[in-house]
Design a protein around this motif. Structure first.
Motif, PDB file in Angstrom:
ATOM      1  N   UNK A   1      -2.858  13.037  38.283  1.00 31.03           N
ATOM      2  CA  UNK A   1      -2.224  14.263  39.220  1.00 31.03           C
ATOM      3  C   UNK A   1      -1.462  15.005  38.215  1.00 31.03           C
ATOM      4  N   UNK A   2      -0.738  14.330  37.376  1.00 32.77           N
ATOM      5  CA  UNK A   2       0.450  14.889  36.442  1.00 32.77           C
ATOM      6  C   UNK A   2      -0.075  16.069  35.650  1.00 32.77           C
ATOM      7  N   UNK A   3      -0.888  15.768  34.706  1.00 33.49           N
ATOM      8  CA  UNK A   3      -1.259  16.595  33.743  1.00 33.49           C
ATOM      9  C   UNK A   3      -2.219  17.931  34.559  1.00 33.49           C
TER      10      UNK A   3
ATOM     11  N   UNK B   1      19.041   9.579  49.992  1.00 23.48           N
ATOM     12  CA  UNK B   1      17.945  10.252  48.997  1.00 23.48           C
ATOM     13  C   UNK B   1      16.831   9.427  48.867  1.00 23.48           C
ATOM     14  N   UNK B   2      15.604   9.438  49.156  1.00 30.68           N
ATOM     15  CA  UNK B   2      14.311   8.617  48.917  1.00 30.68           C
ATOM     16  C   UNK B   2      14.177   7.941  47.765  1.00 30.68           C
ATOM     17  N   UNK B   3      13.818   6.862  47.529  1.00 28.97           N
ATOM     18  CA  UNK B   3      13.390   6.186  46.262  1.00 28.97           C
ATOM     19  C   UNK B   3      12.403   7.313  45.486  1.00 28.97           C
ATOM     20  N   UNK B   4      12.414   7.196  43.934  1.00 36.88           N
ATOM     21  CA  UNK B   4      11.662   8.091  43.356  1.00 36.88           C
ATOM     22  C   UNK B   4      10.244   7.630  43.617  1.00 36.88           C
ATOM     23  N   UNK B   5      10.080   6.411  43.606  1.00 34.50           N
ATOM     24  CA  UNK B   5       8.707   5.858  43.821  1.00 34.50           C
ATOM     25  C   UNK B   5       8.196   5.700  45.015  1.00 34.50           C
ATOM     26  N   UNK B   6       8.819   6.458  46.121  1.00 34.71           N
ATOM     27  CA  UNK B   6       8.498   6.260  47.625  1.00 34.71           C
ATOM     28  C   UNK B   6       7.783   7.570  47.854  1.00 34.71           C
TER      29      UNK B   6
ATOM     30  N   UNK C   1       7.488  20.971  36.284  1.00 35.57           N
ATOM     31  CA  UNK C   1       7.973  19.790  37.365  1.00 35.57           C
ATOM     32  C   UNK C   1       6.663  18.870  37.713  1.00 35.57           C
ATOM     33  N   UNK C   2       5.448  19.493  37.486  1.00 38.49           N
ATOM     34  CA  UNK C   2       4.353  18.587  37.699  1.00 38.49           C
ATOM     35  C   UNK C   2       4.276  17.289  36.925  1.00 38.49           C
ATOM     36  N   UNK C   3       4.994  17.321  35.807  1.00 37.70           N
ATOM     37  CA  UNK C   3       4.927  16.018  34.844  1.00 37.70           C
ATOM     38  C   UNK C   3       5.932  15.142  35.621  1.00 37.70           C
ATOM     39  N   UNK C   4       6.924  15.646  36.409  1.00 33.55           N
ATOM     40  CA  UNK C   4       7.848  14.804  36.872  1.00 33.55           C
ATOM     41  C   UNK C   4       7.254  13.710  38.208  1.00 33.55           C
ATOM     42  N   UNK C   5       6.008  14.033  38.461  1.00 35.48           N
ATOM     43  CA  UNK C   5       5.500  13.115  39.553  1.00 35.48           C
ATOM     44  C   UNK C   5       5.053  11.687  38.981  1.00 35.48           C
ATOM     45  N   UNK C   6       5.224  10.904  39.915  1.00 32.58           N
ATOM     46  CA  UNK C   6       4.752   9.612  39.534  1.00 32.58           C
ATOM     47  C   UNK C   6       3.372   9.093  39.408  1.00 32.58           C
ATOM     48  N   UNK C   7       2.832   8.253  38.928  1.00 33.46           N
ATOM     49  CA  UNK C   7       1.552   7.921  38.752  1.00 33.46           C
ATOM     50  C   UNK C   7       1.313   7.329  40.181  1.00 33.46           C
TER      51      UNK C   7
ATOM     52  N   UNK D   1       0.178  -0.419  34.444  1.00 30.58           N
ATOM     53  CA  UNK D   1       0.685   0.298  33.349  1.00 30.58           C
ATOM     54  C   UNK D   1       1.188   1.749  34.054  1.00 30.58           C
ATOM     55  N   UNK D   2       1.126   2.700  33.264  1.00 29.39           N
ATOM     56  CA  UNK D   2       1.579   4.120  33.426  1.00 29.39           C
ATOM     57  C   UNK D   2       0.397   5.087  33.907  1.00 29.39           C
ATOM     58  N   UNK D   3      -0.559   4.549  34.125  1.00 29.51           N
ATOM     59  CA  UNK D   3      -1.899   5.401  34.246  1.00 29.51           C
ATOM     60  C   UNK D   3      -1.757   5.848  35.589  1.00 29.51           C
ATOM     61  N   UNK D   4      -2.061   7.331  35.675  1.00 25.66           N
ATOM     62  CA  UNK D   4      -2.351   7.873  36.803  1.00 25.66           C
ATOM     63  C   UNK D   4      -3.053   7.431  38.028  1.00 25.66           C
TER      64      UNK D   4
END
Length: 457
Positions: A72-74, A4-9, A185-191, A449-452
């Motif tokens: 992208x998330x919100x 499986x690919x890395x989450x942040x890939x 599921x859109x909220x699961x996207x990484x910044x 940080x966690x900013x998009x």
């Protein structure tokens, strides 16, 4: 063993946004593919689509700027909920016969769809490296259109024993549930600031300045020679949906066979996108050569399927009418079990899916070949979807105004021919590597940080 690919890939993020589109736009496509949203009278569905694409024109073009400013998330989460509202509005229509709510929901969906597709386009064509963009586009297209296959199975299974020509409440409820899951599921996207390629490079290279700068950049799109050259391609890229869904699928097939057709229509898209990626990412040919061959394939294939459609269209002039008058297609509505009558039209409808995938994947590949700058690509993707929606607005109104089926077919065929010439020109001018300004400025930006988004330092 499958790794499986890395989450942040980039691949993990493209697959994730593919599943968002699997559960939201693909369900909408499946519902729309039934013709009139699954209603006997297509007037409300056509008018809802007109409202949808009118707002989509504006928010498709603005979508890239909104995503750049808000992340992208919100934006994807909120956009996904508009799909659920639209599907749910048909339950109200079933019980009241009042189409006002459905038309209003269509207009709101255009806002959400414009923003969602700008975010999706940016992720899909800016995250991968240049030499693998077609592969990433194909992966997204496969995941996305798997949703269309599932969306075809639902009405086919639920309405298998139905003798009505409209979808039941249960189908619409199933669509609403799936679309709400897609929004979440859109909220699961990484910044984007945290996404890194396997070589350690960041996918985010540049930073927007402010809303004023984004407004200026959007206006510049209409003076950009590359975007102007792609206008016919953008306008034509969704124009054919209203004809394929209404005058063909909803007019000559019964309700369960329409869902059956959509299983193959969207399944064919998955296979076609995968096959085309081998050509578009082929390292043994220049990018220009790959593009020219792909345009030639699209030209030959589309002219062939429109030729086959002309032969089919000469047999009838209308589908079932709200007055109760049946279709004038010889023998009445086709059921998939009547293999002698069904085989040819179903194969042709499946080939529509092949053509759609070839055209859309080539369009995204051309756009992705213009730059590697994710901020520019978000605007380019929004421009593509906005102008695409302008074409769709016109197309849905042609059916709503009862323009003859034959004239709709001719219009589609002519528009395709016009769009091929600028596509050929753009393919002929492609370079093996995109000209970007980002190489000189990359060191000036830092993900924090966690900013998009990416904060300028």
């Amino acid at each position: 063993m499958l790794k499986l690919p890395r989450y942040y890939s980039p691949m993990a993020q493209v697959v994730l946004v593919g599943f968002v589109c699997f559960l939201c736009p693909a369900m909408f496509n499946a519902l729309n593919g039934m013709g009139g949203g699954g209603q006997v009278d297509r007037t409300t569905g056509n008018n809802a689509n007109t409202a949808l694409y009118c707002t989509f024109v504006v928010f498709g073009i603005l979508g890239g700027a909104i995503v750049n400013l808000c992340g992208v998330r919100w934006t994807i989460f909120g956009s996904g909920l508009t799909y659920a509202l639209y599907s749910g509005s048909y339950i109200y229509l079933n019980h009241t016969g009042n189409g006002a709510f459905t038309i209003a929901a269509g207009g709101l969906l255009g806002v959400g769809a414009g923003i969602l597709w700008a975010a999706q386009g940016m992720i899909m064509v800016s995250y991968p490296r240049e030499e693998e963009k077609a592969h990433y586009i194909a992966v997204f297209w496969i995941v996305f259109n798997l949703g269309g296959v599932v969306g075809g199975i639902l009405p086919f299974a639920i309405n298998y024993h139905s003798d009505t020509d409209s979808l039941s409440d249960g189908v619409y409820v199933a669509f609403v549930i799936l679309e709400c899951l897609g929004a979440a599921l859109g909220l699961a996207l990484a910044p984007p600031a945290k996404v890194t390629r396997d070589d350690g490079s960041s996918v985010v290279l540049v930073k927007y300045t402010n809303a004023g700068k984004e407004a200026v950049e959007i206006l510049k799109l209409f003076m950009n020679p590359m975007m102007l050259a792609l206008l016919p391609m953008c306008f034509a890229s969704n124009f054919f949906y209203s004809y394929q869904y209404g005058p063909v699928n909803a007019s000559i097939f019964n309700i369960r066979t329409r869902g059956f057709n959509n299983i193959f229509y969207w399944g064919a898209q998955m296979a076609s996108a995968y096959a085309l990626s081998f050509l578009l990412d082929n390292p043994r040919m220049t990018r220009r050569t790959r593009g020219l061959i792909a345009v030639a394939i699209v030209a030959v294939f589309f002219n062939a399927i429109w030729g086959g459609t002309l032969k089919l269209q000469q047999k009838y002039t209308h589908g079932p009418l709200p007055s109760g008058e049946p279709t004038d297609y010889p023998g009445g509505l086709i059921d998939f079990l009547d293999s002698k009558r069904a085989a040819g039209p179903i194969i042709l409808y499946t080939l529509y899916g092949v053509g759609d995938a070839l055209y859309q994947n080539l369009a995204y590949w051309i756009i992705g070949s213009l730059t590697n700058d994710n901020q520019k690509l978000s605007r380019y993707a929004g421009f593509y979807k906005g102008i695409q929606s302008l074409g769709a607005t016109v197309a849905w109104q042609l059916d709503a105004k009862n323009v003859s089926y034959m004239n709709q077919l001719i219009g589609n065929w002519v528009l395709l021919g016009i769009s091929l010439f600028p596509m050929l020109y753009m393919a002929a001018t492609l370079k093996d590597h995109s000209d970007d300004d980002v190489g000189e400025t990359k060191s000036q930006y830092l993900a924090e940080g966690d900013d998009d988004t990416v904060k300028q330092v």
